[in-house]
Design a protein around this motif. Structure first.
Motif, PDB file in Angstrom:
ATOM      1  N   LEU A   1       0.833  -1.269  -0.535  1.00  0.00           N
ATOM      2  CA  LEU A   1      -0.040   0.121  -0.357  1.00  0.00           C
ATOM      3  C   LEU A   1       1.086   1.228  -0.039  1.00  0.00           C
ATOM      4  N   LYS A   2       0.694   2.356  -1.201  1.00  0.00           N
ATOM      5  CA  LYS A   2       0.958   3.214  -1.682  1.00  0.00           C
ATOM      6  C   LYS A   2       0.726   4.858  -0.320  1.00  0.00           C
ATOM      7  N   GLN A   3       0.453   5.761  -0.716  1.00  0.00           N
ATOM      8  CA  GLN A   3       0.152   6.891  -0.446  1.00  0.00           C
ATOM      9  C   GLN A   3      -1.143   6.758  -0.731  1.00  0.00           C
ATOM     10  N   GLN A   4      -2.415   7.577  -0.459  1.00  0.00           N
ATOM     11  CA  GLN A   4      -3.697   7.507  -1.125  1.00  0.00           C
ATOM     12  C   GLN A   4      -4.061   6.191  -1.338  1.00  0.00           C
ATOM     13  N   GLU A   5      -3.461   4.869  -0.762  1.00  0.00           N
ATOM     14  CA  GLU A   5      -4.467   3.496  -0.947  1.00  0.00           C
ATOM     15  C   GLU A   5      -4.722   3.314   0.084  1.00  0.00           C
ATOM     16  N   THR A   6      -5.854   2.205  -0.048  1.00  0.00           N
ATOM     17  CA  THR A   6      -6.527   1.396   1.124  1.00  0.00           C
ATOM     18  C   THR A   6      -7.167   0.389   0.636  1.00  0.00           C
TER      19      THR A   6
ATOM     20  N   ALA B   1      -7.953   5.642  -2.400  1.00  0.00           N
ATOM     21  CA  ALA B   1      -8.426   6.778  -1.967  1.00  0.00           C
ATOM     22  C   ALA B   1      -8.716   7.960  -2.571  1.00  0.00           C
ATOM     23  N   LEU B   2      -9.498   8.658  -2.634  1.00  0.00           N
ATOM     24  CA  LEU B   2     -10.241   9.602  -2.765  1.00  0.00           C
ATOM     25  C   LEU B   2      -9.692  10.657  -2.116  1.00  0.00           C
ATOM     26  N   PRO B   3      -8.833  11.914  -2.374  1.00  0.00           N
ATOM     27  CA  PRO B   3      -8.455  13.365  -1.263  1.00  0.00           C
ATOM     28  C   PRO B   3      -9.750  13.226   0.275  1.00  0.00           C
TER      29      PRO B   3
ATOM     30  N   LEU C   1     -12.224  12.598   5.147  1.00  0.00           N
ATOM     31  CA  LEU C   1     -12.996  12.577   5.882  1.00  0.00           C
ATOM     32  C   LEU C   1     -12.538  11.688   7.305  1.00  0.00           C
ATOM     33  N   ALA C   2     -11.817  10.503   6.926  1.00  0.00           N
ATOM     34  CA  ALA C   2     -11.193  10.082   7.704  1.00  0.00           C
ATOM     35  C   ALA C   2     -10.524  10.645   8.556  1.00  0.00           C
ATOM     36  N   LYS C   3      -9.348  11.958   8.566  1.00  0.00           N
ATOM     37  CA  LYS C   3      -9.015  12.183   9.616  1.00  0.00           C
ATOM     38  C   LYS C   3      -9.770  13.000  10.126  1.00  0.00           C
ATOM     39  N   GLN C   4     -10.889  13.019  10.312  1.00  0.00           N
ATOM     40  CA  GLN C   4     -12.298  14.422  10.815  1.00  0.00           C
ATOM     41  C   GLN C   4     -12.555  13.290  11.089  1.00  0.00           C
ATOM     42  N   ILE C   5     -12.760  11.312  11.080  1.00  0.00           N
ATOM     43  CA  ILE C   5     -13.476  11.412  12.173  1.00  0.00           C
ATOM     44  C   ILE C   5     -12.775  10.383  13.121  1.00  0.00           C
TER      45      ILE C   5
ATOM     46  N   HIS D   1     -16.974   7.993  -1.875  1.00  0.00           N
ATOM     47  CA  HIS D   1     -16.668   6.648  -3.268  1.00  0.00           C
ATOM     48  C   HIS D   1     -17.694   6.088  -4.072  1.00  0.00           C
ATOM     49  N   TRP D   2     -18.625   6.619  -4.231  1.00  0.00           N
ATOM     50  CA  TRP D   2     -19.737   6.538  -5.348  1.00  0.00           C
ATOM     51  C   TRP D   2     -20.093   7.801  -5.814  1.00  0.00           C
ATOM     52  N   GLY D   3     -18.937   8.704  -6.169  1.00  0.00           N
ATOM     53  CA  GLY D   3     -18.707  10.015  -6.849  1.00  0.00           C
ATOM     54  C   GLY D   3     -19.697  11.060  -6.719  1.00  0.00           C
ATOM     55  N   GLN D   4     -19.852  11.021  -5.328  1.00  0.00           N
ATOM     56  CA  GLN D   4     -21.073  12.405  -5.139  1.00  0.00           C
ATOM     57  C   GLN D   4     -19.795  12.700  -4.353  1.00  0.00           C
TER      58      GLN D   4
END
Length: 217
Positions: free
Chosen positions: A77-82, A131-133, A138-142, A170-173
């Motif tokens: 896993l590299k940067q921004q991979e999940t 992972a999208l920016p 949002l993950a850091k906010q959580i 994740h679904w483009g919204q």
């Protein structure tokens, strides 16, 4: 404090782990899926065993690179991979060659597996995704919210909105990454009703649509 996800890190001088737990409110439990725990960690080179866990864990690399060793298989896993770590007692560890900063979110509830599948993951083994920016934000906010209110239900509604925001992203919204998400607030009844209504609408999507979209991504 003992780490939720990683073993033998409490006394390590070259690590920094920050995490918290969430006590969901009654409305949150009735939705069927919620955030159980979340955290972030910085590791230097080495091997970090991953503890057995009963929840599905969204795991992402924020900076650096790490190799997930899971049941004898390796996933870099590299940067921004999940990926999602399946629930259960599995032989797993994180192998770091230099340094890495990672973030994770543990999902709980009878409908948590449905959330995992709708985020394009598998239930029985990790699957690497980008992972999208907005998802990383949002993950850091959580993590920020759950650490501030650890072992309480004070921010249960805010955590639900952030979780749904990650799913929608994740679904483009489009997801508004503004003060509304990071501000500490307690919603009134209409907002709580909308939260439950939103989850019910997600559940109504046919399975074939999710599978087609996941393979296309």
């Amino acid at each position: 404090m003992e780490s939720y996800l990683f073993a033998d890190v409490e006394a390590a001088a070259d690590t920094m782990v920050v995490e918290g737990y969430h006590k969901p409110g009654s409305l949150t439990r009735s939705s069927g899926a919620w955030i159980h725990a979340a955290g972030t960690a910085m590791f230097e080179a080495g091997r970090r065993p991953i503890k057995p866990h009963d929840q599905w864990i969204w795991f992402a690399v924020e900076e650096g690179e790490a190799t997930l060793v899971w049941q004898g298989h390796e996933l870099t896993l590299k940067q921004q991979e999940t990926c999602f770590l399946p629930a259960g007692n599995r032989d797993a560890a994180l192998q770091i060659d230099e340094s890495v900063r990672c973030v994770w979110i543990a999902l709980e509830g009878p409908l948590a597996p449905m959330v995992v599948r709708k985020m394009g993951a598998l239930l029985h083994m990790p699957l690497k995704q980008g992972a999208l920016p907005s998802q990383m934000y949002l993950a850091k906010q959580i993590v920020q919210v759950i650490v501030r209110h650890t072992d309480t239900s004070d921010a249960t509604y805010q955590l639900q909105h952030l979780m749904y925001g990650m799913l929608a992203s994740h679904w483009g919204q489009p997801v508004a990454m503004d003060a509304m998400l990071s501000h500490e607030w307690t919603p009134c009844a209409p907002i709580s009703t909308r939260t439950t209504s939103l989850w019910r609408r997600w559940r109504q999507f046919p399975v074939c649509r999710w599978k087609r979209s996941a393979s296309a991504s």
